[in-house]
Design a protein around this motif. Structure first.
Motif, short mmCIF file in Angstrom:
data_model
loop_
_atom_site.label_atom_id
_atom_site.label_comp_id
_atom_site.label_asym_id
_atom_site.label_seq_id
_atom_site.Cartn_x
_atom_site.Cartn_y
_atom_site.Cartn_z
N SER A 142 9.94 5.74 -6.87
CA SER A 142 8.88 5.39 -5.93
C SER A 142 9.21 3.78 -5.57
CB SER A 142 7.39 5.29 -6.42
OG SER A 142 6.96 6.55 -6.99
N ILE A 177 0.81 -1.32 -0.24
CA ILE A 177 -0.07 0.09 0.13
C ILE A 177 0.78 1.21 0.24
CG2 ILE A 177 -1.45 1.27 1.28
CD1 ILE A 177 -2.81 -1.58 2.45
N GLY A 178 2.16 1.21 0.65
CA GLY A 178 2.98 2.34 0.56
C GLY A 178 3.36 2.76 -0.77
N CYS A 180 1.02 4.48 -2.49
CA CYS A 180 0.84 5.73 -2.12
C CYS A 180 2.03 6.75 -2.79
CB CYS A 180 0.90 5.94 -0.48
SG CYS A 180 -0.47 5.24 0.24
N ILE A 204 0.90 7.25 -6.29
CA ILE A 204 -0.34 8.08 -6.44
C ILE A 204 0.19 9.75 -5.99
CG2 ILE A 204 -2.63 8.99 -5.15
CD1 ILE A 204 -2.90 6.22 -4.72
N LEU A 205 1.17 9.80 -5.16
CA LEU A 205 1.54 11.05 -4.89
C LEU A 205 2.34 11.81 -6.30
CD1 LEU A 205 2.97 10.79 -1.51
CD2 LEU A 205 0.84 12.01 -2.31
#
Length: 618
Positions: free
Chosen positions: A29, A14-15, A18, A21-22
């Motif tokens: 990433s 999930i991290g 995120c 998405i940022l």
């Protein structure tokens, strides 16, 4: 903290989402998520600090991976061919051949897209080239704007699945499989997908002829003095070349027997196909050369043009892929040979310049660096994810799906389809495939078939409205404003973004149909692979035991005479002298009668070291 430690793997995944998405680049990433959660895992004592010391070794392994060298080689080969004007010549020639048919220009785009896929392997180069060249022509003669957009974008994405595809190289590396086997497996699905595109265009020509009109007579440029268009000559040349190829394939065993000087009864099918295609293409090219040099007039203008434009890239394709399929060259060596062949072809066409070479090398460097950075980031992330037992969590998650293998395949393909809305095929290959491949292998799924299946599915990432990369490439070259056509002088309407999206949807559905066909008929992939050699280990074990027993029996039997002779005193000679001068032992060696295989007869065994020292002194 206890909750984080017990759910470390899903929280890490999930991290990563995120980070993406940022808006951070995918490579950074992946690396940032891997390092951040690696430090957190060490702090929570989930895994030891030593896990991070393995990272430099993993990165050095990436740099030492020779398989990935094929990526810049094939990229350079495609860019040189594309920038030397090959795409323009192919579209012009093939368009003249199929132009008189309804939908002929669209068929020409599909066929040229397949050829560019087999020579370039780069989607962006194919889509941009065909968009710049064929889009104005198709609009000029009344083609539907949505169809023209869709067929150009979809034909460009064939570079994803038709060898030498870059994504297949990456998938083979991530799955630990041979690139040559991955190419063999993708060969039939790639051209089957091309056949689906052709069927769609033919269907439109039958049921909606106004959307795909034929070229008018004034648009046909290759006309003979007699007024004919030269199709008879082209047809005869084509039939003759096919006959030569079939004859070569039929007589391949006889040719091998003559060449090797010994009887050859079997030749692999892929070798027959490659040699037949090379032979037929070379004969056609040779006839065209003789016709031009001697001026015999054997070929029409159209036949000569098609021969000189089509056959050189075809020969290069057969040379590169043929040597890989036959095992003569590795994919890296085949890519290097292809890049050199592209340089030679561009030089012969007098289109190679320092500017072209610099542009091709610059783009190749950027793409290779892009791939390597993503691979480095994915390696960091996967190393920490595996240390946290992430694959076990994913396996438990997916193994509970109903339906067994079929349920797993349906779920994975749906997941990849939706992830392709947001991620590029390289990103999917480095993030998703390393997690799914071990699970598929444990479930008994053939990884070559699984890899090709994912490649066809990831191909949809280029046609997804509104994020498809092929749609972006086409949008960058399609007319956005009204323009004046240079040939007719008419004002032409622009191509809107919605028309591009609308045209991509039918071909997107055809790609998903191909995914379903591959799940239903795995032989589309596995049928072209070398059959694995089945070894019955029980039979091998029985044979080994039998051979061992026979060896022991023979050894015991040979030693029996020596033992009996050693235990029986030799008869004294008639003259009453000493022992016989000739030893009576079965071994025939000096002293064998006294020292048998088991030591001196009738006495204690000698010390082995003493015996060795005495033999050395002798």
């Amino acid at each position: 903290m206890q909750f984080i430690a017990s759910n470390f793997a899903p929280i890490m995944f999930i991290g990563l989402i995120c980070f993406l998405i940022l808006g951070f680049p995918v490579a950074f990433s992946l690396g940032a998520a891997g390092l951040a959660f690696g430090a957190l895992g060490v702090y929570l004592d989930i895994f030891p600090t030593a896990i991070l010391s393995v990272l430099p070794l993993r990165l050095i392994g990436i740099m030492a991976n020779e398989t990935l060298l094929a990526v810049p080689f094939f990229t350079l080969m495609g860019l040189i061919l594309e920038r030397s004007g090959m795409a323009e010549d192919l579209l012009d020639s093939v368009g003249q051949v199929f132009g008189p048919m309804r939908g002929g220009l669209a068929l020409a785009v599909v066929l040229v897209g397949a050829m560019l896929a087999a020579t370039t392997g780069v989607v962006a180069a194919s889509v941009i080239s065909m968009g710049l060249i064929s889009m104005p022509i198709m609009l000029r003669y009344g083609y539907s704007r949505s169809l023209a957009s869709g067929v150009i974008a979809a034909s460009g994405t064939l570079a994803q699945i038709i060898p030498p595809s870059l994504v297949l190289i990456v998938l083979a590396d991530q799955m630990g499989k041979s690139v040559g086997d991955m190419y063999k497996g993708a060969f039939i699905p790639g051209f089957t997908l091309m056949g689906l595109y052709i069927l769609w265009v033919v269907g439109l020509a039958i049921f909606k002829p106004k959307t795909v009109p034929a070229l008018p007579p004034e648009a046909r440029t290759f006309i003979e003095p007699s007024g004919s268009h030269g199709y008879t000559s082209l047809t005869v040349l084509f039939v003759f070349c096919v006959a030569v190829g079939v004859l070569l394939a039929h007589e391949m065993t006889a040719i091998h027997t003559w060449w090797q000087g010994e009887l050859v009864e079997f030749v692999p099918t892929d070798e027959k196909i490659v040699v037949a295609m090379c032979g037929g293409s070379f004969v056609g090219w040779l006839i065209a050369v003789i016709n031009r040099v001697t001026g015999l007039g054997l070929l029409s203008k159209l036949a000569e043009r098609v021969t000189f434009v089509l056959i050189p890239p075809l020969l290069l394709i057969f040379l590169v892929l043929g040597t890989i399929f036959l095992g003569v060259a590795t994919p890296t060596e085949g890519g290097a040979m292809g890049a050199m062949g592209a340089l030679i072809m561009a030089t012969m066409r007098k289109r190679l310049s320092w500017k072209l070479l610099r542009q091709a090398l610059d783009t190749t460097t950027k793409l290779a660096s892009f791939v390597m950075f993503i691979l480095v980031g994915a390696t960091i992330f996967s190393m920490v994810f595996q240390a946290a037992d992430g694959p076990v969590w994913v396996e438990h998650l997916l193994s509970k799906l109903p339906g067994g293998q079929l349920g797993f395949l349906i779920f994975v393909n749906i997941m990849v389809f939706f992830l392709a809305f947001f991620l590029d095929f390289f990103e999917l290959s480095f993030i998703v495939v390393p997690v799914l491949a071990p699970i598929a292998d444990k479930m008994g799924i053939d990884l070559i078939w699984f890899g090709v299946l994912l490649a066809v599915n990831m191909q949809t990432s280029f046609l997804h409205p509104p994020f498809g990369f092929a749609l972006f490439y086409l949008r960058s070259v399609a007319p956005e404003k009204p323009y004046v056509d240079t040939h007719t002088g008419k004002t032409m309407e622009p191509v809107t973004t919605m028309q591009i999206y609308k045209g991509a949807i039918p071909f997107l559905l055809l790609q998903l149909t191909m995914v379903a066909l591959m799940i239903a008929f795995p032989a589309l992939v596995t049928g072209g692979l070398d059959k694995p050699v089945q070894v019955d280990m029980n039979a091998v074990q029985q044979q080994m035991l039998q051979d061992l027993n026979e060896t022991e029996r023979n050894s015991d039997f040979n030693s029996l005479p020596g033992l009996f002779e050693q235990s029986t005193p030799a008869p004294a000679p008639a003259d009453g002298g000493g022992a016989s001068s000739a030893p009576q032992g079965g071994s025939g060696l000096p002293g064998a009668a006294q020292d048998g295989a088991f030591g001196p007869v009738g006495g204690e065994p000698e010390d082995p070291m003493k015996a060795i020292q005495e033999s050395l002194r002798k």
